[in-house]
Design an enzyme around this catalytic site. Structure first.
Site, PDB file in Angstrom:
ATOM      1  N   ASN A   6     -59.440  -4.391  24.295  1.00 62.43           N
ATOM      2  CA  ASN A   6     -59.362  -5.824  23.977  1.00 62.43           C
ATOM      3  C   ASN A   6     -59.341  -6.598  25.301  1.00 62.43           C
ATOM      4  O   ASN A   6     -58.319  -6.654  25.971  1.00 62.43           O
ATOM      5  CB  ASN A   6     -58.081  -6.074  23.157  1.00 62.43           C
ATOM      6  CG  ASN A   6     -57.801  -7.549  22.931  1.00 62.43           C
ATOM      7  OD1 ASN A   6     -58.673  -8.401  23.138  1.00 62.43           O
ATOM      8  ND2 ASN A   6     -56.594  -7.859  22.503  1.00 62.43           N
ATOM      9  N   TRP A   7     -60.483  -7.170  25.639  1.00 64.98           N
ATOM     10  CA  TRP A   7     -60.602  -7.853  26.936  1.00 64.98           C
ATOM     11  C   TRP A   7     -59.911  -9.218  26.945  1.00 64.98           C
ATOM     12  O   TRP A   7     -59.858  -9.875  27.989  1.00 64.98           O
ATOM     13  CB  TRP A   7     -62.077  -8.031  27.301  1.00 64.98           C
ATOM     14  CG  TRP A   7     -62.752  -6.783  27.794  1.00 64.98           C
ATOM     15  CD1 TRP A   7     -62.232  -5.516  27.803  1.00 64.98           C
ATOM     16  CD2 TRP A   7     -64.067  -6.680  28.360  1.00 64.98           C
ATOM     17  NE1 TRP A   7     -63.150  -4.638  28.336  1.00 64.98           N
ATOM     18  CE2 TRP A   7     -64.282  -5.329  28.685  1.00 64.98           C
ATOM     19  CE3 TRP A   7     -65.093  -7.596  28.618  1.00 64.98           C
ATOM     20  CZ2 TRP A   7     -65.462  -4.869  29.269  1.00 64.98           C
ATOM     21  CZ3 TRP A   7     -66.277  -7.139  29.190  1.00 64.98           C
ATOM     22  CH2 TRP A   7     -66.452  -5.792  29.513  1.00 64.98           C
ATOM     23  N   LYS A   8     -59.445  -9.679  25.795  1.00 56.10           N
ATOM     24  CA  LYS A   8     -58.817 -11.007  25.690  1.00 56.10           C
ATOM     25  C   LYS A   8     -59.723 -12.069  26.341  1.00 56.10           C
ATOM     26  O   LYS A   8     -60.919 -12.034  26.112  1.00 56.10           O
ATOM     27  CB  LYS A   8     -57.418 -10.974  26.293  1.00 56.10           C
ATOM     28  CG  LYS A   8     -56.567  -9.865  25.657  1.00 56.10           C
ATOM     29  CD  LYS A   8     -55.117  -9.969  25.954  1.00 56.10           C
ATOM     30  CE  LYS A   8     -54.386  -8.823  25.260  1.00 56.10           C
ATOM     31  NZ  LYS A   8     -52.951  -8.869  25.391  1.00 56.10           N
ATOM     32  N   HIS A  91     -54.074 -10.666  15.687  1.00 56.96           N
ATOM     33  CA  HIS A  91     -53.418 -10.312  16.951  1.00 56.96           C
ATOM     34  C   HIS A  91     -52.226 -11.250  17.176  1.00 56.96           C
ATOM     35  O   HIS A  91     -52.296 -12.439  16.832  1.00 56.96           O
ATOM     36  CB  HIS A  91     -54.415 -10.428  18.109  1.00 56.96           C
ATOM     37  CG  HIS A  91     -53.881  -9.826  19.375  1.00 56.96           C
ATOM     38  ND1 HIS A  91     -53.005 -10.499  20.187  1.00 56.96           N
ATOM     39  CD2 HIS A  91     -54.069  -8.608  19.939  1.00 56.96           C
ATOM     40  CE1 HIS A  91     -52.671  -9.711  21.209  1.00 56.96           C
ATOM     41  NE2 HIS A  91     -53.317  -8.566  21.073  1.00 56.96           N
ATOM     42  N   GLU A 162     -48.605  -3.139  17.139  1.00 51.46           N
ATOM     43  CA  GLU A 162     -48.414  -3.683  18.484  1.00 51.46           C
ATOM     44  C   GLU A 162     -47.103  -4.468  18.526  1.00 51.46           C
ATOM     45  O   GLU A 162     -47.083  -5.675  18.248  1.00 51.46           O
ATOM     46  CB  GLU A 162     -49.557  -4.630  18.846  1.00 51.46           C
ATOM     47  CG  GLU A 162     -50.902  -3.977  18.916  1.00 51.46           C
ATOM     48  CD  GLU A 162     -51.837  -4.709  19.881  1.00 51.46           C
ATOM     49  OE1 GLU A 162     -52.418  -4.040  20.736  1.00 51.46           O
ATOM     50  OE2 GLU A 162     -51.961  -5.940  19.795  1.00 51.46           O
ATOM     51  N   GLY A 168     -48.200  -6.402  27.338  1.00 52.53           N
ATOM     52  CA  GLY A 168     -48.338  -7.035  28.658  1.00 52.53           C
ATOM     53  C   GLY A 168     -47.274  -6.648  29.666  1.00 52.53           C
ATOM     54  O   GLY A 168     -47.021  -7.382  30.615  1.00 52.53           O
ATOM     55  N   SER A 210     -48.958  -2.203  26.336  1.00 57.43           N
ATOM     56  CA  SER A 210     -48.719  -1.590  27.648  1.00 57.43           C
ATOM     57  C   SER A 210     -49.102  -0.107  27.714  1.00 57.43           C
ATOM     58  O   SER A 210     -48.387   0.697  28.302  1.00 57.43           O
ATOM     59  CB  SER A 210     -47.265  -1.781  28.066  1.00 57.43           C
ATOM     60  OG  SER A 210     -46.988  -3.164  28.146  1.00 57.43           O
ATOM     61  N   GLY A 231     -55.082  -3.629  26.001  1.00 61.09           N
ATOM     62  CA  GLY A 231     -55.389  -4.937  26.572  1.00 61.09           C
ATOM     63  C   GLY A 231     -55.813  -4.808  28.028  1.00 61.09           C
ATOM     64  O   GLY A 231     -56.878  -4.275  28.335  1.00 61.09           O
TER      65      GLY A 231
HETATM   66  P1  PGA Z   1     -51.656  -4.815  26.754  1.00 56.90           P
HETATM   67  O1  PGA Z   1     -52.131  -5.668  25.509  1.00 56.90           O
HETATM   68  O2  PGA Z   1     -52.325  -3.464  26.673  1.00 56.90           O
HETATM   69  O3  PGA Z   1     -52.077  -5.604  27.930  1.00 56.90           O
HETATM   70  O4  PGA Z   1     -50.150  -4.686  26.642  1.00 56.90           O
HETATM   71  C1  PGA Z   1     -52.344  -5.077  24.256  1.00 56.90           C
HETATM   72  C2  PGA Z   1     -52.823  -6.102  23.271  1.00 56.90           C
HETATM   73  O5  PGA Z   1     -52.348  -7.262  23.326  1.00 56.90           O
HETATM   74  O6  PGA Z   1     -53.696  -5.812  22.443  1.00 56.90           O
END
Ligand code: PGA
Length: 249
Positions: A6-8, A91, A162, A168, A210, A231
């Site tokens: 998930n590149w956000k 999400h 999640e 994060g 994470s 992420g």
């Molecule tokens: P992260 O995010 O791997 O940076 O913790 C995961 C997500 O929000 O899908």
């Protein structure tokens, strides 16, 4: 095993997006052993869609559940035509903007109707000591899946667990494997209440929050998960491929 990047809202340029894809292609062998998907920002669906075939398929970070004329929206048929196979829905970063469980359930249904596999994100905001998160999670799952009755539909849904508090952070901020195992059992029980045990067992549960090269192995072994939704680490080709490798072993 399923791996979703998930590149956000990153990277900032098309060139960087191409660079990431190029680096990931060098590790194509390991990604091809999994069901790998990249969910880029909308503006890069094209550029990623053209290149992702080397390592897997195209995903979207969200879908729009209405049909009609809506300025600023992206229709589900556009996503389909771009080659999107799976879509992240609900999400926590979108829920934070006001998306409700009912709205999320409509997105799940819209995706299923269009033949796109929805990855339904669920997870508690706090992991308190009195176990209130169990109730929260059960309600969130049930409400986000309201109106889904057919087993065939249920089987085509992926759940991404999640926990919001674990997103994060550094690798050590992720959930502990022992605890994850408990949560997967709990989620399966909630799904069994909705769809029966057999269908529940066929629904893949991913973990997100994470995940990186350091904890991917311990989080994937013996916890009952069927992969990861990643992420930040999905934008770092080296880390993303080491996560992929952990899932293949
Ligand atoms: P992260 O995010 O791997 O940076 O913790 C995961 C997500 O929000 O899908």
């Amino acid at each position: 095993m399923i791996l979703v990047g998930n590149w956000k809202n990153y990277p900032n340029t098309k060139e960087e997006a191409k660079e990431i894809l190029k680096s990931l292609s060098r590790k194509a062998k390991v990604f091809k052993k999994l069901h790998t998907f990249i969910a880029p920002p909308v503006v890069f669906l094209d550029v990623v869609g053209e290149r992702v075939g080397n390592i897997g398929g195209l995903a979207s970070q969200d879908i729009f559940e209405h049909t009609g004329t809506y300025t600023g929206a992206l229709s589900i048929s556009m996503l389909k035509n771009f080659g999107v196979k799976v879509s992240i829905v609900g999400h926590s970063e979108r829920r934070k903007l006001g998306e409700s469980n009912l709205g999320v359930s409509n997105k799940v249904k819209t995706a299923l109707k269009a033949g796109i596999i929805p990855i339904l994100c669920v997870g508690e905001e706090v992991h308190d000591n009195d176990g209130g998160y169990f109730e929260f999670l059960s309600e969130q799952i049930k409400e986000s899946l309201q109106g889904i009755r057919k087993s065939q539909d249920a089987k085509n849904i992926i759940i991404a667990y999640e926990p919001v508090w674990a997103i994060g952070k550094e690798a050590k901020g992720a959930m502990e494997p022992k605890e994850l195992e408990q949560m997967v059992i709990f989620i399966k029980k909630v799904l069994a209440d909705l769809f029966g045990r057999k269908v529940a067992d066929s629904i893949a549960i991913l973990y997100g929050g994470s995940v990186d090269g350091d904890n991917a192995k311990s989080l994937s072994k013996g916890t009952g998960i069927k992969g990861f939704l990643v992420g930040r680490a999905s934008l770092e080709p080296k880390t993303f491929s080491s996560i992929a490798l952990a899932l293949t072993k």
